[in-house]
Write an enzyme that holds these catalytic residues in place. Structure first.
Site, short mmCIF file in Angstrom:
data_model
loop_
_atom_site.label_atom_id
_atom_site.label_comp_id
_atom_site.label_asym_id
_atom_site.label_seq_id
_atom_site.Cartn_x
_atom_site.Cartn_y
_atom_site.Cartn_z
N MET A 21 0.96 -1.11 -0.16
CA MET A 21 0.03 0.03 -0.02
C MET A 21 0.97 1.13 -0.07
O MET A 21 1.91 1.00 0.45
CB MET A 21 -1.00 0.04 1.28
CG MET A 21 -1.76 -1.14 1.25
SD MET A 21 -3.59 -0.76 1.33
CE MET A 21 -4.12 0.94 1.70
N PHE A 22 0.40 2.26 -0.55
CA PHE A 22 1.20 3.62 -0.76
C PHE A 22 2.40 3.47 -1.63
O PHE A 22 3.18 4.52 -1.18
CB PHE A 22 1.21 4.28 0.82
CG PHE A 22 0.04 4.07 1.54
CD1 PHE A 22 -1.11 4.84 1.27
CD2 PHE A 22 -0.11 3.10 2.69
CE1 PHE A 22 -2.14 4.83 2.15
CE2 PHE A 22 -1.34 3.13 3.55
CZ PHE A 22 -2.23 4.03 3.23
N SER A 23 2.54 2.63 -2.28
CA SER A 23 3.73 2.65 -3.00
C SER A 23 3.56 3.53 -4.64
O SER A 23 4.64 3.14 -5.25
CB SER A 23 4.26 1.04 -3.49
OG SER A 23 3.36 0.35 -4.03
N LYS A 49 1.43 2.43 -7.07
CA LYS A 49 0.99 1.54 -7.96
C LYS A 49 -0.32 2.21 -8.88
O LYS A 49 -0.26 1.91 -10.21
CB LYS A 49 0.45 0.15 -7.30
CG LYS A 49 1.40 -0.55 -6.69
CD LYS A 49 1.02 -1.92 -5.74
CE LYS A 49 -0.48 -1.43 -5.11
NZ LYS A 49 -0.04 -0.77 -3.86
N GLU A 60 -6.07 -2.62 -8.50
CA GLU A 60 -6.46 -3.62 -7.12
C GLU A 60 -6.83 -4.73 -7.78
O GLU A 60 -7.96 -5.64 -7.15
CB GLU A 60 -7.52 -2.98 -6.25
CG GLU A 60 -6.94 -1.42 -5.85
CD GLU A 60 -5.76 -1.35 -4.98
OE1 GLU A 60 -4.99 -2.24 -4.72
OE2 GLU A 60 -5.11 -0.27 -4.48
N CYS A 78 8.78 3.28 4.39
CA CYS A 78 8.54 2.66 5.81
C CYS A 78 8.25 3.89 6.95
O CYS A 78 8.96 4.73 6.90
CB CYS A 78 9.75 1.93 6.34
SG CYS A 78 9.53 1.31 7.97
N CYS A 118 11.20 4.02 9.75
CA CYS A 118 12.54 4.50 9.76
C CYS A 118 12.85 5.18 8.25
O CYS A 118 13.88 5.59 8.26
CB CYS A 118 13.48 3.13 9.44
SG CYS A 118 13.23 2.07 8.03
N CYS A 160 9.37 -1.57 5.99
CA CYS A 160 10.32 -2.48 5.68
C CYS A 160 10.34 -3.90 6.45
O CYS A 160 9.50 -3.92 7.16
CB CYS A 160 11.76 -1.80 5.96
SG CYS A 160 12.19 -1.49 7.79
#
Length: 190
Positions: free
Chosen positions: A12-14, A16, A90, A146, A149, A181
């Site tokens: 999610m949230f990448s 796509k 999706e 992430c 981090c 991550c």
């Protein structure tokens, strides 16, 4: 032109869906007829009838539940106006999506664009997406950031379970999921 079965996969949230919409736009600029789909289950961000990114970029689409829905709509639209490209957002939420898109890709020799999460929050691959990946001509593994981090995130963490729901597919946004991550992805997921 060689036909493509192109997948954008990741957590999610990448980005796509954003990448999918960019490709849809490119094909439309090239005067190609694009037929867009999204699952009925995905009712986030807007009313029905649009593929929408987290940043509210959107494009009209057909709402589907199964691969059979795609076949019916495609055959109807293709008979009126030759379809050059099918785009599905999706895809992991659509029953029998893999075989449907593979059949169309090889049978009709048109471009297929897909965006999807490839593994669940419990790090289990979605079978239909794994099948599509094995037939893909192009794959873009998208990364998010992430939330712990700031490094590349390849996984989706379900923050909690509402009503003890442990379904592999649970529709939600940042209230329910966040990218992580591997180091910061908890093994205690649903």
């Amino acid at each position: 032109m060689t036909k493509k079965l192109k997948l954008y996969v990741g957590p999610m949230f990448s980005g796509k869906s954003t990448k999918l919409l960019q490709q849809i736009d490119r094909y439309k600029i090239a005067k190609k007829n694009v037929l867009c789909f999204k699952p009925a289950m995905d009712n986030r961000y807007t009313g029905e009838g649009f593929i929408v990114t987290h940043n509210d970029i959107h494009v009209p689409c057909h709402i589907i539940k199964t691969g059979r829905d795609i076949i019916e709509i495609f055959e109807k639209e293709n008979s009126k106006n030759k379809i050059d490209v099918i785009a599905v957002d999706e895809a992991f939420m659509v029953d029998d999506i893999a075989q449907t898109l593979i059949d169309i890709f090889y049978g009709y020799k048109i471009h297929i664009l897909v965006s999807s999460i490839d593994i669940s929050a419990s790090k289990m691959p979605f079978e239909d997406i794994s099948t599509l990946l094995s037939h893909a001509t192009h794959v873009k593994k998208c990364k998010a950031v992430c939330t712990v981090c700031g490094h590349d995130a390849s996984y989706t963490l379900r923050k909690f379970s509402i009503d003890n729901n442990t379904d592999q597919i649970r529709v939600g946004g940042s209230e329910l999921y966040e990218p992580r991550c591997l180091k910061h992805h908890s093994d205690i997921n649903f």
